[in-house]
Design a protein around this motif. Sequence first.
Motif, short mmCIF file in Angstrom:
data_model
loop_
_atom_site.label_atom_id
_atom_site.label_comp_id
_atom_site.label_asym_id
_atom_site.label_seq_id
_atom_site.Cartn_x
_atom_site.Cartn_y
_atom_site.Cartn_z
N ASN A 124 -4.83 49.36 29.20
CA ASN A 124 -5.44 50.40 29.77
C ASN A 124 -3.84 51.32 29.55
N LEU A 125 -3.69 51.99 28.00
CA LEU A 125 -2.70 52.88 27.82
C LEU A 125 -3.04 54.36 28.00
N CYS A 126 -3.93 55.19 28.29
CA CYS A 126 -3.86 55.91 28.96
C CYS A 126 -3.40 56.28 30.18
N LEU A 127 -4.35 55.37 31.00
CA LEU A 127 -4.99 55.56 32.10
C LEU A 127 -3.23 55.12 32.75
N LEU A 128 -2.51 54.51 33.06
CA LEU A 128 -0.66 54.15 32.84
C LEU A 128 0.28 55.44 32.58
N ALA A 129 -0.71 56.29 31.73
CA ALA A 129 0.35 57.11 30.92
C ALA A 129 -0.33 58.42 31.62
N ASN A 130 -1.20 58.13 31.95
CA ASN A 130 -1.43 59.51 32.62
C ASN A 130 -1.29 59.51 34.66
N GLU A 131 -1.30 58.77 35.20
CA GLU A 131 -0.02 58.31 36.12
C GLU A 131 1.50 58.68 36.28
N VAL A 132 1.91 57.95 34.88
CA VAL A 132 3.32 58.45 34.91
C VAL A 132 4.06 60.25 35.34
N LEU A 133 3.18 61.02 34.02
CA LEU A 133 2.97 62.01 34.09
C LEU A 133 2.12 62.57 35.30
N THR A 134 1.82 62.16 36.17
CA THR A 134 1.63 62.35 37.25
C THR A 134 2.50 62.52 38.40
N VAL A 135 3.34 60.74 38.23
CA VAL A 135 4.46 60.73 39.58
C VAL A 135 5.80 61.25 39.48
N ASN A 136 6.23 61.89 37.91
CA ASN A 136 7.39 62.82 37.22
C ASN A 136 6.88 64.25 37.90
N GLY A 137 5.17 64.69 38.07
CA GLY A 137 5.69 65.75 38.74
C GLY A 137 5.05 67.22 37.05
N GLN A 138 4.40 66.50 36.56
CA GLN A 138 4.40 67.06 35.34
C GLN A 138 2.72 67.69 34.73
N ARG A 139 2.47 67.60 35.83
CA ARG A 139 0.82 67.92 35.64
C ARG A 139 0.58 69.14 35.35
N SER A 140 1.50 69.91 36.09
CA SER A 140 1.01 71.55 35.32
C SER A 140 0.96 72.32 34.07
N ARG A 141 2.30 71.75 33.02
CA ARG A 141 3.05 71.38 32.33
C ARG A 141 1.98 71.39 31.41
N TYR A 142 1.10 70.43 30.70
CA TYR A 142 -0.08 70.54 30.56
C TYR A 142 -1.30 70.73 30.24
N PHE A 143 -1.41 70.97 31.65
CA PHE A 143 -2.72 71.27 32.03
C PHE A 143 -2.92 72.35 33.20
N GLY A 144 -1.97 72.93 32.84
CA GLY A 144 -1.98 73.98 34.13
C GLY A 144 -1.68 74.03 35.45
N PRO A 145 -1.55 74.71 35.99
CA PRO A 145 -1.42 74.72 37.14
C PRO A 145 -2.66 74.15 38.74
N GLN A 146 -4.05 75.02 37.72
CA GLN A 146 -5.00 74.77 38.83
C GLN A 146 -6.17 73.60 38.48
N GLN A 147 -5.34 72.39 37.40
CA GLN A 147 -6.72 71.99 36.98
C GLN A 147 -5.93 70.82 38.38
N ARG A 148 -7.20 70.40 38.56
CA ARG A 148 -7.39 68.93 39.68
C ARG A 148 -6.82 67.46 39.26
N THR A 149 -6.18 67.15 39.95
CA THR A 149 -6.12 65.04 39.77
C THR A 149 -7.44 64.66 40.18
N LEU A 150 -7.25 63.33 39.54
CA LEU A 150 -8.03 62.33 39.87
C LEU A 150 -8.87 62.20 41.37
N GLU A 151 -7.99 62.56 42.08
CA GLU A 151 -8.05 62.84 43.55
C GLU A 151 -8.62 64.15 44.37
#
Length: 781
Positions: free
Chosen positions: A66-93
């Motif tokens: 589950n390499l990508c899954l954990l890396a993606n969750e680490v990105l989320t809990v570090n507050g860095q999703r907007s940096r790579y995907f943009g502020p208006q895209q959405r999380t899995l939730e």
Amino acid sequence: MITIASLPKLCLATLLVGLGLSAQARDVPDDIHAEIRRTTFGVPHILASDDRSLGYGIGYAYGQDNLCLLANEVLTVNGQRSRYFGPQQRTLEQRENLTSDLFFTWLNTPTSVSAFWQAQPAPIQALLEGYAKGFNRALAERTTQGLPEECRQAQWLRPITAFDLVKLTRRLLVEGGVGQFAEAVVGAKPPTVAAQRGTHEFHLAMERQQRFALERGSNAVAVGRERSATGRGMLLANPHFPWGGGMRFYQMHLTVPGQLDVMGAALPGLPVINIGFNQHLAWTHTVDASRHFTLHRLQLDPKDSTRYLLDGQSLPLDRQQLSVTVKGADGQLSTVTRELFSSRFGPVVQWPGRLDWTSQVAYSLRDANLDNTRVLQQWHAINQADSLAALQDSVQRLQGIPWVNTLATDAAGQTLYMNFSVVPYVDTDLLGRCSDPAAGLEMIVLDGSRSACNWKVDARAAQPGIFPTQMQPHLSRADFVQHSNDTAWLANPAEPLTGFSPLISRDSLPLGPRSRFALTRLEQPGKLDAQDLKQMVMDDQVYLADVLLPDLLKWCAGERDDASLKTVCDSLAAWDRRANLESGLGLVHFQSIMQALQKQGGFWRVPFSPADPWYTPRGLAYERADVAAKLREALRASAQQVAQAGLVEQRQWGQIQQAADGTPIHGGPANLGVYNAIQSVEVAPGKRLVVSGTSYLQLVTFDDKGPKAQGLLVFSQSSEAASPHGGDQTRAFSAKQWYPTPFTEAQIKADPQYHSLVIRATDSADKAVQREAQSAEAPRG
């Protein structure tokens, strides 16, 4: 913004908050190694000589699957999703990235993360350090071999640290509290400032709150010697958790000879077993009905709406500047800054029309689990427990269980139920003096203008402001205990649990249909065996169909002249009252009809009675004109929906509800009393995608040699589509095939898919790849 991109930055951030040694800077032994033995379905059995090496093996195995899954969750809990995907895209939730990033930047400050780390004993720190090191080794190897498609082009893929795992743990802690109020936390603005969040975001947030118990619910049954056919304990674990993201279970077996030998399922990033068994006992959890946070209504200073009155004194709200890096439509990076406000109770929350910040009042939220640093220690202690008494003692001593009940049994046939989760110490007396009666008990609102209305403190509790376990429900019995997300009241009807604070458990409330179904099965005469527990899930019985369908069909018989209802009535009559793959359209119609009736209420013939909670409410009051009118409307709406979806009469449930890879999935909605609770969402006309529900199935019995387990990780070990273990257990679940769980050394090595890999931290990446290739070619035992 918190950005941990490399070891030097981590150490610098840590030093800035006064931490002497970082999670990655300490001297660690060079001889870190683990043996990973894989069996059927790719389940890893990890053998190590110490905690750091065990964590190393766990992180490595997880990174393989589950390499990508954990890396993606680490990105989320570090507050860095907007940096790579943009502020208006959405999380899995389905939360906007910017909201998510601001929330986790607030939650996981360097100070909070460091404090959590410092509170961990050496074994937990070693496990976390080893986990990060093992995952990073898997990342290096897979980068050399070729990354999985799910993150092949990811610019955000990076090595992780033990602090990243702490942040994942802190996210788990607040799932039952402030984590459900992210929009309200980051959107809170004084009345002089224009609101920046639309009502649509709060509508989605409300839907998420309402789905919480469905997506993170569970069933559990522990049977004792008086009812067990073998005279020994039996445990059925049936958690209902999301099929993706940070709450996706992973099955593994952890062994440190002489110290630990435990098997079960764990959440991403956790180096402990959450639900499982060892040589002596088996345990599971269910999401509880307790309250883990309170709201405090602040009386604002008439002169300044950013000040509040406490015991007559005007105090300023604390202000916190948060910054998040965002990527614009042109690809350029910029910084978004928000100011968050807090009182001494916690963050100010603003929810339009629900929790408004006016010139007179504002609301502050206090979450008990924000101070829970004991959660990993708690599961580590449970993993090592050699008796039910030891398990119970560890929970009473540590009080680290965040928002779930615990059910367990042992080889001697004793069972245990505990609602010893972290609950604010707000008793009936305090509620009477300080709560807002208009708010009811679903969301506790206390008077924030008086210190006397804050949580009580008891020296017996592991944390100031929470109930000591001496004041919480628990039950030990030799027949059975069961739970399906209701209050603690009727874990066993023969010994009701009553008299607790409403924040912990409430008496005399209607049981959910899954609990009623379970009690019906458990109270049947005779002894129970493993097959009986297995069939509770695999029968896919729709309990409310047995309660209501006979009356519904009687009503249909009186409506023969209405052609618009005939097709639906015929489908209902032909339906097998199950949620099996071959079940017909009657199931689809029954879901639609019940959704309409439950939304409006008032349709039961016999209302709920606390004196008869098992069998009430029941019956359909179709003789009443208002209920008959609701039925006609509901059946016609269902007929129209089925027609619009293009569903023909021959369509079966397995052709409608499927996993992401197209595997047909049996099971159905929990609110219909389907014990095999499966939640799916419509993704196309006549097609539903499973998103949560039955996740890890564990059935444990005992004999003279120890535990005997069977079950499945329903969505399979790997979240990667190309993995051979990305859907194998899902297909087994679809076919209702459970498999024995190898636990002893003899069972592990006798498994037809057995293979072993030894990993050492001193291996180079090239040597590690070569070693793994040789292992893959080795003959199977």
